[in-house]
Each structure stands twice: as structure tokens, then as C-alpha cells.
Design an enzyme around this catalytic site. Structure first.
Site, short mmCIF file in Angstrom:
data_model
loop_
_atom_site.label_atom_id
_atom_site.label_comp_id
_atom_site.label_asym_id
_atom_site.label_seq_id
_atom_site.Cartn_x
_atom_site.Cartn_y
_atom_site.Cartn_z
N LYS A 26 3.44 1.90 7.26
CA LYS A 26 2.61 2.73 7.84
C LYS A 26 1.14 2.49 7.46
O LYS A 26 1.08 1.67 6.49
CB LYS A 26 2.84 4.12 7.49
CG LYS A 26 2.67 4.34 5.97
CD LYS A 26 1.30 4.87 5.39
CE LYS A 26 1.15 4.84 3.71
NZ LYS A 26 -0.09 4.39 3.22
N ASP A 153 5.48 9.81 1.14
CA ASP A 153 5.79 9.11 2.46
C ASP A 153 7.04 9.10 3.17
O ASP A 153 7.08 8.61 4.09
CB ASP A 153 5.00 7.75 2.24
CG ASP A 153 3.55 7.80 1.92
OD1 ASP A 153 2.83 8.69 1.94
OD2 ASP A 153 3.20 6.53 1.26
P1 ATP Z 1 2.19 3.79 -0.85
O1 ATP Z 1 1.44 3.42 0.18
O2 ATP Z 1 3.52 4.71 -0.50
O3 ATP Z 1 1.49 4.41 -2.02
P2 ATP Z 1 2.71 1.17 -1.63
O4 ATP Z 1 2.77 0.46 -0.14
O5 ATP Z 1 1.15 0.90 -2.26
O6 ATP Z 1 2.85 2.57 -1.46
P3 ATP Z 1 5.16 0.08 -2.52
O7 ATP Z 1 5.51 -1.03 -1.92
O8 ATP Z 1 5.84 1.47 -1.74
O9 ATP Z 1 3.50 0.54 -2.49
O10 ATP Z 1 5.47 0.25 -4.09
C1 ATP Z 1 5.05 1.03 -5.15
C2 ATP Z 1 5.66 0.92 -6.26
O11 ATP Z 1 7.23 1.27 -5.89
C3 ATP Z 1 6.25 -0.80 -6.51
O12 ATP Z 1 5.19 -1.25 -7.22
C4 ATP Z 1 7.49 -0.43 -7.43
O13 ATP Z 1 7.44 -0.31 -8.85
C5 ATP Z 1 8.08 0.84 -6.77
N1 ATP Z 1 9.34 0.67 -6.06
C6 ATP Z 1 10.65 1.07 -6.38
N2 ATP Z 1 11.52 0.73 -5.34
C7 ATP Z 1 10.81 0.10 -4.31
C8 ATP Z 1 11.19 -0.58 -3.15
N3 ATP Z 1 12.52 -0.62 -2.56
N4 ATP Z 1 10.42 -1.42 -2.41
C9 ATP Z 1 8.95 -1.25 -2.97
N5 ATP Z 1 8.41 -0.74 -4.24
C10 ATP Z 1 9.42 -0.23 -4.74
#
Ligand code: ATP
Length: 315
Positions: A26, A153
Site C-alpha cells: 500500500k 494496516d
Molecule cells: P508500515 O508501513 O506498516 O509501517 P513498513 O512497510 O514500514 O510498515 P514492514 O515491512 O511492515 O514495514 O515491517 C516493519 C517491521 O515489522 C520489520 O522491520 C520487522 O521487524 C517486523 N516484521 C515482523 N514480521 C514481518 C514480516 N512478515 N514482514 C515484514 N516485517 C515484519
């Protein structure tokens, strides 16, 4: 007369497996962030938009709960109970009062900690996959209730499309607009940004400001979506987290400038960053902007993606 007992045909039954689920990522077309609440969350007013960078979860029957992973960033991701995939499977099993037995496999393309909600996407895909594997037959609304406990989210990643998010993002209402495809160019950075750190930075940038920051409404953005014109939409894209992401990662200024120089209609930081997304007029324009951005050498990878996309679904 005796009637034969058998499962009702409408009753959901366990699936023999494997169940494969694809889930998009997203961007936030509008991300209004209100003041920090007493419960530690910020009140949000956001327009979520699902775009075509996908992760895939495959679920098979097993006699315990296990997870394997391949692809983008998975070397940095824990395989233990902190992984959102494990947490999603356990939360669903607890809700349905079934044993959390499954062999799960993640194929990841959504950059880690990129502001594209990859972890929430994986949690949503796991809920859909296990619901089918275990034959629970739960509605999307019920799955969204389980998902909201895992991350703000997650409910949106179950529904996809373009939707208004309120509360701390977990309350989702679809935006009913005539279907329009929007073309995006996605600049993927080297390394992620921690979402809590970006919110903390925003709080410190806002500290002492008077009057306190108001929660910007998404009305203009929603009106622009209805006009189905990329220039009109580009003029109102906005992200309250962007100044905080730019403070923590000043190089993102160069990425935004490079996208502008490459001819994008506009560009913003996606969610908490560091991914930046650029709006293009059509598929050809997106290719040209992507080529220009790549040539500028300011990010790790550049991909094009279309939105909106449906949420997590069995393929
Ligand atoms: P958001 O936009 O929802 O804030 P993001 O895209 O910045 O999230 P994500 O890739 O969702 O970041 O991951 C954030 C943190 O969540 C990662 O650094 C990790 O520590 C933790 N995490 C736990 N499980 C997962 C997973 N299956 N995939 C990604 N991150 C995960």
C-alpha cells in the site's frame, strides 16, 4: 424415514492444501496525523491505496506451526514468534479455537520496513490462507477484527482497493469511485526506516507548536480521486510523516528531486518511508520516469506498479 447425516454443502470444510494467497502493498495517498493520544497511538485520517508489488503466502497442513521464507529482505527477518505471519496464524487459531497447525511459506517482494506495509500484508495473507486451509469460513470483517490486533494496516490489506482509514488506521471504509487505474513509479531505498522512530521524530518536530497540529481531512483527496485526472490527484497527494522521514533520511530529498526531474507529476514519501512513490499519467509515462530515476542512481531499485489492487486473495 432416516436421513443420511453428512456435511451441509454450504458449510466451509478444511482445504486439502496447498492454499496460495497473493497480497499487494500500500501507499498512503493522504496521510493526516493528529496529536499523540493517551493510548500511545496517533489519530490518523488516511487514504490507503493498494498497489501492485506483491507478497505471496502458501499454507499447507502440518502437525505444528512452521514458517519458511524467501525473497526480498527475508535474511533480516526473524522466523520466530515475533514474525507477523506466526502471530497472525496463532491469533486466528485462538479466535476460531482450532490448533495452529500449518506449514507456511512466504515469497517476499515488498521491501522490508519500506513504508509499504509489507508486514501487515503478510499478516493479512496469512489470515486468508489459514482461514481457507482450516475451513473456518470467516468473513473479511471477522478477519479484519483479528487483523486489527496485529497491526493498524492489516484490515486494509484484507480489503485492498482505495479506502479511507480512521482511528489509528484500523477502521477502513472503501472509497466508491468509478474504477480508474493509477500508474506509480516506486523508488526503493537501501535499508528501511522504523515506523515508530518516524512517528517519534514527527512528535519532536511538532513539540511546542501552538495551536497543536490539527488532523488534516482527506476530503480534497477524495474529491480529486473522483475526477480521474492524474494532474488533479497529483496536486493533493500529501503525507504528514514526510518531513520526519526527510529529517531522518535527508537523501530522500534527492530521490524526490530526481523523480521530479524525470518528469513525474508529483512524488511523495510512502507512509513512514523510505520508499518514495511518483505518480505518472499512463504506463508509458511511468516507464520514462522509471528510466530517468534509475539513471539518476539515487535509490536501490525502481519498479512501476498499478493501483488500486484487490486485497489478500487466494490464487
Ligand atoms: P508500515 O508501513 O506498516 O509501517 P513498513 O512497510 O514500514 O510498515 P514492514 O515491512 O511492515 O514495514 O515491517 C516493519 C517491521 O515489522 C520489520 O522491520 C520487522 O521487524 C517486523 N516484521 C515482523 N514480521 C514481518 C514480516 N512478515 N514482514 C515484514 N516485517 C515484519
Amino acid at each position: 424415514m432416516t436421513e443420511a447425516w453428512g456435511p451441509d454443502d454450504d458449510e466451509p470444510r478444511p482445504h486439502s492444501g496447498p492454499v496460495r494467497v497473493r497480497v499487494p502493498s500500500k501507499v498512503n495517498l493522504h496521510l493526516g496525523v493528529g496529536p499523540l493520544r493517551a493510548d500511545g497511538y496517533h489519530e490518523l485520517n488516511t487514504v490507503y491505496h493498494a498497489i501492485g508489488i506483491f507478497d505471496e503466502i502458501t499454507a499447507r497442513h502440518g502437525d505444528t506451526l512452521t514458517l519458511t521464507m524467501e525473497g526480498e529482505g527475508t535474511g533480516e527477518l526473524a522466523l520466530d514468534e515475533t514474525n507477523l505471519i506466526m502471530r497472525a496464524a496463532r491469533a486466528l487459531a485462538a479466535r476460531a479455537r482450532v490448533p495452529a497447525y500449518a506449514r507456511l511459506h512466504l515469497r517476499k517482494s515488498i521491501p522490508l520496513a519500506g513504508g509499504l506495509a509489507g508486514g501487515s500484508a503478510d499478516a493479512a495473507a496469512t489470515l486468508v490462507a489459514c482461514d481457507m486451509l482450516w475451513g473456518l469460513g470467516m468473513s473479511r470483517e471477522d478477519l479484519a477484527e483479528v487483523g486489527a490486533e496485529l497491526g493498524s494496516d492489516v484490515p486494509f490489506m484484507l480489503f485492498g482497493g482505495t479506502a479511507l482509514g480512521t482511528g489509528h488506521g484500523e477502521t477502513v471504509s472503501p472509497i466508491l469511485a468509478r474504477p480508474t487505474t493509477w500508474h506509480w513509479v516506486v523508488a526503493i531505498a537501501d535499508g528501511g526506516l522504523s515506523t515508530p522512530a518516524v512517528y517519534r521524530e514527527l512528535d519532536s518536530l511538532r513539540a511546542g507548536s501552538w495551536p497543536p497540529p490539527a488532523l488534516g481531512s482527506a476530503d480534497q483527496l477524495m474529491a480529486a480521486l473522483r475526477q480521474r485526472d492524474a494532474e488533479v490527484l497529483g496536486a493533493v497527494l500529501g503525507n504528514d510523516l514526510q518531513p520526519a522521514a526527510l529529517t531522518l533520511r535527508p537523501q530522500l530529498g534527492e530521490v524526490l528531486k530526481a523523480g521530479h526531474d524525470a518528469g513525474a507529476i508529483t512524488g511523495i514519501v510512502s507512509g513512514s518511508g523510505p520508499t518514495c512513490v511518483f505518480l505518472a499519467a499512463d504506463a508509458g509515462h511511468a516507464q520514462r520516469v522509471a528510466a530517468g530515476l534509475e539513471a539518476a542512481g539515487v535509490c536501490r531499485a525502481v519498479v512501476t506498479a498499478r493501483g488500486p489492487q484487490p486485497g489478500a486473495r487466494v490464487i
